[in-house]
Scaffold this motif. Structure first.
Motif, PDB file in Angstrom:
ATOM      1  N   MET A 265       0.841  -1.208   0.000  1.00 41.82           N
ATOM      2  CA  MET A 265       0.000   0.000   0.000  1.00 41.82           C
ATOM      3  C   MET A 265       0.872   1.254   0.000  1.00 41.82           C
ATOM      4  SD  MET A 265      -2.790  -1.123   2.839  1.00 41.82           S
ATOM      5  CE  MET A 265      -3.407  -2.810   2.857  1.00 41.82           C
ATOM      6  N   TYR A 266       1.973   1.195   0.741  1.00 37.56           N
ATOM      7  CA  TYR A 266       2.880   2.342   0.785  1.00 37.56           C
ATOM      8  C   TYR A 266       3.817   2.353  -0.428  1.00 37.56           C
ATOM      9  CZ  TYR A 266       1.304   3.737   5.403  1.00 37.56           C
ATOM     10  OH  TYR A 266       0.535   4.193   6.456  1.00 37.56           O
ATOM     11  N   ASP A 267       4.255   1.155  -0.835  1.00 44.08           N
ATOM     12  CA  ASP A 267       5.134   1.095  -2.004  1.00 44.08           C
ATOM     13  C   ASP A 267       4.453   1.650  -3.255  1.00 44.08           C
ATOM     14  OD1 ASP A 267       7.205   0.078  -0.595  1.00 44.08           O
ATOM     15  OD2 ASP A 267       7.032  -1.986  -1.320  1.00 44.08           O
ATOM     16  N   GLU A 268       3.131   1.474  -3.309  1.00 47.57           N
ATOM     17  CA  GLU A 268       2.372   1.947  -4.471  1.00 47.57           C
ATOM     18  C   GLU A 268       2.569   3.443  -4.698  1.00 47.57           C
ATOM     19  OE1 GLU A 268      -2.314   2.013  -5.899  1.00 47.57           O
ATOM     20  OE2 GLU A 268      -1.665   0.634  -4.318  1.00 47.57           O
ATOM     21  N   VAL A 269       2.714   4.201  -3.597  1.00 48.59           N
ATOM     22  CA  VAL A 269       2.937   5.644  -3.754  1.00 48.59           C
ATOM     23  C   VAL A 269       4.417   5.999  -3.596  1.00 48.59           C
ATOM     24  CG1 VAL A 269       0.608   6.302  -3.077  1.00 48.59           C
ATOM     25  CG2 VAL A 269       2.362   6.086  -1.325  1.00 48.59           C
ATOM     26  N   LEU A 270       5.131   5.304  -2.727  1.00 56.27           N
ATOM     27  CA  LEU A 270       6.534   5.659  -2.486  1.00 56.27           C
ATOM     28  C   LEU A 270       7.427   5.349  -3.679  1.00 56.27           C
ATOM     29  CD1 LEU A 270       6.919   4.449   1.218  1.00 56.27           C
ATOM     30  CD2 LEU A 270       6.980   6.811   0.412  1.00 56.27           C
ATOM     31  N   ASN A 271       7.128   4.263  -4.395  1.00 58.49           N
ATOM     32  CA  ASN A 271       7.993   3.856  -5.508  1.00 58.49           C
ATOM     33  C   ASN A 271       7.625   4.497  -6.834  1.00 58.49           C
ATOM     34  OD1 ASN A 271       9.338   2.236  -3.702  1.00 58.49           O
ATOM     35  ND2 ASN A 271       8.265   0.349  -4.283  1.00 58.49           N
ATOM     36  N   THR A 272       6.519   5.242  -6.846  1.00 62.21           N
ATOM     37  CA  THR A 272       6.086   5.860  -8.113  1.00 62.21           C
ATOM     38  C   THR A 272       6.017   7.382  -8.005  1.00 62.21           C
ATOM     39  OG1 THR A 272       3.763   5.567  -7.486  1.00 62.21           O
ATOM     40  CG2 THR A 272       4.765   3.811  -8.777  1.00 62.21           C
ATOM     41  N   SER A 273       6.389   7.922  -6.835  1.00 63.34           N
ATOM     42  CA  SER A 273       6.303   9.371  -6.630  1.00 63.34           C
ATOM     43  C   SER A 273       7.706   9.934  -6.441  1.00 63.34           C
ATOM     44  CB  SER A 273       5.442   9.676  -5.389  1.00 63.34           C
ATOM     45  OG  SER A 273       4.141   9.148  -5.535  1.00 63.34           O
ATOM     46  N   HIS A 319      -5.163   2.006   5.719  1.00 64.76           N
ATOM     47  CA  HIS A 319      -3.746   2.363   5.694  1.00 64.76           C
ATOM     48  C   HIS A 319      -3.277   2.749   4.298  1.00 64.76           C
ATOM     49  CE1 HIS A 319      -2.043   1.808   9.698  1.00 64.76           C
ATOM     50  NE2 HIS A 319      -2.946   0.868   9.868  1.00 64.76           N
ATOM     51  N   LYS A 320      -4.183   3.151   3.434  1.00 66.92           N
ATOM     52  CA  LYS A 320      -3.773   3.574   2.099  1.00 66.92           C
ATOM     53  C   LYS A 320      -3.446   5.061   2.140  1.00 66.92           C
ATOM     54  CE  LYS A 320      -6.349   0.075  -0.468  1.00 66.92           C
ATOM     55  NZ  LYS A 320      -7.462  -0.204  -1.406  1.00 66.92           N
ATOM     56  N   PRO A 321      -2.190   5.422   1.974  1.00 72.39           N
ATOM     57  CA  PRO A 321      -1.828   6.844   2.077  1.00 72.39           C
ATOM     58  C   PRO A 321      -2.178   7.611   0.804  1.00 72.39           C
ATOM     59  CG  PRO A 321       0.121   5.531   1.641  1.00 72.39           C
ATOM     60  CD  PRO A 321      -1.015   4.563   1.801  1.00 72.39           C
ATOM     61  N   GLN A 322      -2.373   8.886   0.973  1.00 72.21           N
ATOM     62  CA  GLN A 322      -2.653   9.786  -0.145  1.00 72.21           C
ATOM     63  C   GLN A 322      -1.394   9.991  -0.982  1.00 72.21           C
ATOM     64  OE1 GLN A 322      -5.280  13.488   0.363  1.00 72.21           O
ATOM     65  NE2 GLN A 322      -3.231  14.322   0.603  1.00 72.21           N
ATOM     66  N   GLU A 323      -1.591  10.171  -2.272  1.00 76.63           N
ATOM     67  CA  GLU A 323      -0.463  10.461  -3.160  1.00 76.63           C
ATOM     68  C   GLU A 323       0.260  11.725  -2.683  1.00 76.63           C
ATOM     69  OE1 GLU A 323       0.686   9.099  -6.006  1.00 76.63           O
ATOM     70  OE2 GLU A 323      -0.783   7.517  -6.366  1.00 76.63           O
ATOM     71  N   PRO A 324       1.585  11.688  -2.585  1.00 72.74           N
ATOM     72  CA  PRO A 324       2.308  12.877  -2.104  1.00 72.74           C
ATOM     73  C   PRO A 324       2.112  14.095  -3.001  1.00 72.74           C
ATOM     74  CG  PRO A 324       3.830  11.158  -2.843  1.00 72.74           C
ATOM     75  CD  PRO A 324       2.479  10.544  -2.792  1.00 72.74           C
ATOM     76  N   SER A 325       1.895  13.891  -4.292  1.00 73.96           N
ATOM     77  CA  SER A 325       1.641  15.030  -5.174  1.00 73.96           C
ATOM     78  C   SER A 325       0.344  15.735  -4.796  1.00 73.96           C
ATOM     79  CB  SER A 325       1.578  14.573  -6.633  1.00 73.96           C
ATOM     80  OG  SER A 325       0.567  13.589  -6.807  1.00 73.96           O
ATOM     81  N   VAL A 326      -0.666  14.953  -4.381  1.00 73.23           N
ATOM     82  CA  VAL A 326      -1.935  15.530  -3.947  1.00 73.23           C
ATOM     83  C   VAL A 326      -1.753  16.286  -2.622  1.00 73.23           C
ATOM     84  CG1 VAL A 326      -4.316  15.007  -3.243  1.00 73.23           C
ATOM     85  CG2 VAL A 326      -3.246  13.742  -5.136  1.00 73.23           C
ATOM     86  N   THR A 327      -0.997  15.684  -1.711  1.00 74.25           N
ATOM     87  CA  THR A 327      -0.723  16.336  -0.424  1.00 74.25           C
ATOM     88  C   THR A 327      -0.013  17.666  -0.652  1.00 74.25           C
ATOM     89  OG1 THR A 327      -0.484  14.140   0.572  1.00 74.25           O
ATOM     90  CG2 THR A 327       0.317  16.017   1.853  1.00 74.25           C
ATOM     91  N   TYR A 328       0.964  17.655  -1.548  1.00 73.29           N
ATOM     92  CA  TYR A 328       1.734  18.880  -1.828  1.00 73.29           C
ATOM     93  C   TYR A 328       0.861  19.935  -2.501  1.00 73.29           C
ATOM     94  CZ  TYR A 328       5.269  21.983  -3.760  1.00 73.29           C
ATOM     95  OH  TYR A 328       6.010  23.088  -4.091  1.00 73.29           O
ATOM     96  N   GLU A 329       0.057  19.515  -3.447  1.00 76.15           N
ATOM     97  CA  GLU A 329      -0.778  20.458  -4.196  1.00 76.15           C
ATOM     98  C   GLU A 329      -1.854  21.063  -3.303  1.00 76.15           C
ATOM     99  OE1 GLU A 329      -2.200  22.761  -7.250  1.00 76.15           O
ATOM    100  OE2 GLU A 329      -0.377  21.523  -7.253  1.00 76.15           O
ATOM    101  N   ASN A 330      -2.499  20.224  -2.482  1.00 77.86           N
ATOM    102  CA  ASN A 330      -3.595  20.704  -1.635  1.00 77.86           C
ATOM    103  C   ASN A 330      -3.101  21.320  -0.328  1.00 77.86           C
ATOM    104  OD1 ASN A 330      -5.372  19.745  -3.554  1.00 77.86           O
ATOM    105  ND2 ASN A 330      -5.791  17.835  -2.454  1.00 77.86           N
ATOM    106  N   LYS A 331      -1.824  21.105  -0.025  1.00 75.55           N
ATOM    107  CA  LYS A 331      -1.223  21.601   1.217  1.00 75.55           C
ATOM    108  C   LYS A 331      -1.961  21.105   2.454  1.00 75.55           C
ATOM    109  CE  LYS A 331       2.101  24.056  -0.656  1.00 75.55           C
ATOM    110  NZ  LYS A 331       2.030  23.480  -1.996  1.00 75.55           N
ATOM    111  N   GLN A 332      -2.426  19.831   2.388  1.00 83.03           N
ATOM    112  CA  GLN A 332      -3.084  19.245   3.551  1.00 83.03           C
ATOM    113  C   GLN A 332      -3.086  17.726   3.434  1.00 83.03           C
ATOM    114  OE1 GLN A 332      -6.983  21.112   3.244  1.00 83.03           O
ATOM    115  NE2 GLN A 332      -7.845  19.281   2.327  1.00 83.03           N
TER     116      GLN A 332
END
Length: 673
Positions: A265-273, A319-332
């Motif tokens: 679940m974490y690798d899905e975003v950590l390895n592609t972001s 435990h599915k984390p949000q995409e870091p690009s979304v976190t950065y863009e939305n600032k939340q």
């Protein structure tokens, strides 16, 4: 009955088949005043005739059924029973089966006298807490003292796609009942209707003489039940000194299996972001910082202070984390989202980091619980830097300092989000700095004392002090320091009841330094004191300064039988200088007394410097923290703290009054002391 229209958050209906169905006559037969019941009622104790709890767990729902009947002989219980609140989660339904009273032998249905309101339970949204919980407010009219109240209800939580973790894993902790109540019959049933086998672990149960038994693990296959039943029961636990027995139910698994379940679940975003793909402006700022220590500080503080923390209660059980690009863009984002973004940034600057799961609230119990991902409620980042291990809470705000100077987070157990991980125990910790470094100067001439304190706070203390000075009225801050000094100078024993503002004249306090890299806040306090000497009932004068922060009352008074002492004190350093224009007793026992304590869990040293008109003491307290002290070593630990409390936490000097008669008195006292 009011509120006849049914809403989705509650229903009035019969119990489900698995819960059973009891008729009115059988119910009345259960409510009998046995000798045990009469004894409890005669003693003024409210009495529960029966408490029947059932927990039903399947791959589509979790449900908890409660059926109970208890007396309303105490006004406080009557008041609580008349108005109550039930909090239900998203997609959870509160089913009411029965609300009745037995009054003078007659069973009366109280549902027509019940008013139900459904309210939003979201009262913290302005602080970033998002929740679709509902509050069901239940008001029962015309309950009377000496009624027997009968309640039968079920909470049903049907899983949505967002509850994928609860679909796959069960987690429930049964705790033995409140020891206030006496129970005619107490019964608990766990019903496993999951495809997977459920393990259950009995912990902190005791034998006949109160000794804790070894934990016991058993298993339930699909369709099997666990039942615990007691008659004429009063929980014997000494709640002040013992842990209530509990049973942990969890889908059979190992920590290694769970870590491998969550890693994808974490690798899905950590390895592609990658930061370069979505944050060019941030990269520009990072690249402009040449010093790696400062670059790491900037990365941590950027995520902590520039990304708004959103706690989404409905998603925290997943435990599915949000995409870091979304976190950065939305600032939340929530703790998962902020931690993942911080790791992506740290990857970019070449700092080794990983995401870890923790639960600060039940940290002590995780080592006893069965392995379960549902035991965790928070996510932080573990950083390996220059041979040291640090943990960063990305949701914290207003925290500063290079990584070695930042505040320390206290917890012990964690699961790292990597393949094939076991539950890990965090290392104990020795502060590389003094959290409090204070110098006290008290100069007395004639009958006027000049008091000057300079205090340097570091780490968590610095962060807390910044917030305190930012959010608190200056007059209130000065009063707080005045009150502390009122006790430190022993004025509480010769002028108790005096307004501290009339003792500490012209008191001023200011932040005189704030280094955001060293994470140091320097504060200076000054005041003038009329009548600066403490005077005992025999009219002897003393100058005293004893800092009671060094007397760890929690360690000296700790008496728990089951919980080991959790050691989490700050490191402290003090220099106390007391000067006077009077002659002092340079040989007085407590004035010259020094101490050195070398305990496995802390080092303590006090050294004195004495002159004819004053004295100084230099105190250092260096603890080893973030650990539990074994019970067989605790008494020696406690005794060493008693030693500190025996006049080793400050300084006192005795004034030799001028004049021949006083000198003779002093010589006589010394000779026959």
């Amino acid at each position: 009955m009011e509120n006849q229209v049914q809403v989705e958050n509650y229903k009035i209906q019969q119990p489900e088949m698995w819960a059973g169905n009891i008729g009115d006559q059988e119910l009345q037969d259960r409510i009998k005043d046995s000798e045990f019941a009469k004894k409890q009622i005669d003693e003024g104790r409210d009495y529960c005739y029966f408490l029947d709890k059932k927990y039903y767990s399947s791959n589509t729902e979790n449900s908890e059924y409660v059926f109970m009947a208890y007396t309303l002989n105490e006004p406080g219980n009557l008041e609580r029973a008349s108005v109550s609140d039930i909090i239900v989660e998203e997609n959870e339904v509160y089913q009411i089966h029965r609300i009745s009273v037995l009054r003078d032998g007659v069973l009366i249905d109280k549902i027509p006298d019940t008013k139900i309101k459904v309210l939003d339970s979201e009262n913290q949204s302005s602080g970033g807490v998002l929740s679709s919980n509902k509050k069901i407010n239940i008001t029962i009219k015309d309950l009377r003292l000496y009624d027997v109240l009968i309640l039968e209800d079920t909470r049903v939580k049907v899983f949505t796609d967002r509850d994928f973790l609860r679909k796959s894993f069960s987690k429930y902790v049964w705790v033995s009942p409140d020891n206030y109540w006496a129970y005619g019959l107490f019964k608990f049933t766990f019903i496993n209707e999951r495809e997977q086998r459920v393990a259950y672990k009995k912990t902190f149960f005791r034998d006949e003489i109160g000794n804790v038994l070894e934990p016991e693990i058993n298993y339930l296959n699909k369709g099997e039940q666990f039942v615990i039943e007691e008659q004429n029961y009063i929980n014997p636990v000494d709640s002040g000194r013992e842990i209530f027995p509990y049973i942990d139910f969890a889908t059979e698994s190992t920590w290694k299996e769970l870590s491998n379940y969550i890693v994808p679940m974490y690798d899905e975003v950590l390895n592609t972001s990658f930061l370069k793909d979505f944050a060019p402006n941030l990269i520009e700022k990072l690249d402009a910082i040449s010093n790696q220590d400062e670059k790491l500080q900037f990365a941590i503080e950027y995520v902590q202070n520039h990304i708004y923390y959103i706690f989404n209660a409905d998603e925290m059980s997943g435990h599915k984390p949000q995409e870091p690009s979304v976190t950065y863009e939305n600032k939340q984002g929530d703790c998962k989202a902020k931690s993942v973004l911080l790791k992506i940034i740290l990857d970019y600057i070449g700092v080794d980091a990983s995401v870890v799961l923790v639960n600060f609230n039940t940290d002590y119990y995780i080592k006893y619980y069965l392995p379960s991902l549902l035991s965790f409620n928070h996510v932080v980042v573990k950083v390996n830097y220059k041979g040291e291990e640090y943990f960063i809470d990305a949701t914290t705000r207003d925290e500063f300092g290079l990584i070695e100077n930042r505040g320390f987070i206290y917890f012990m157990q964690y699961l790292e989000v990597k393949k094939d991980q076991e539950l890990q125990m965090r290392k104990s910790y020795k502060f590389p700095y003094f959290c409090v470094d204070e110098k006290i100067d008290f100069h007395v001439q004639g009958n006027i004392g000049k008091l000057n304190l300079i205090t340097v706070y570091k780490g968590n203390r610095a962060n807390a002090m910044r917030k305190y000075f930012k959010n608190t009225n200056k007059r209130e801050i000065i009063d707080s320091w005045n009150s502390f000094l009122f006790y430190s100078l022993n004025y509480s024993n010769d002028r108790n009841g005096t307004d501290v503002r009339n003792i500490f004249k012209d008191a001023v306090i200011d932040v005189v330094g704030d280094d955001k890299k060293l994470n140091e806040v320097k504060i200076q306090y000054t005041a003038t004191v009329d009548n600066p000497y403490y005077v005992d009932p025999q009219k002897n004068r003393f100058l005293m300064y004893f800092d009671r922060n060094l007397v760890k009352a929690g360690a000296r008074d700790f008496m728990h039988k089951d919980l080991p002492f959790w050691h989490n004190y700050d490191s402290e350093k003090y220099e106390i200088n007391l000067y006077t224009d009077q002659k002092i007793d340079t040989g007085e026992k407590y004035t010259v007394q020094e101490s050195t304590i070398t305990n496995p869990y802390f080092d303590f040293k006090s050294r004195k410097k004495i002159s004819k008109n004053g004295a100084s003491v230099f105190i250092e307290y260096s603890p080893l923290v973030n650990l539990e002290i074994p019970q067989n070593e605790f008494e020696a630990f406690r005794e060493d703290h008693h030693t500190i409390a025996d006049s080793n936490f400050g300084l006192g000097i005795d004034i030799i009054e001028p004049g021949l008669i006083n000198s003779l008195k002093f010589s006589f006292k010394k000779r026959f002391k």
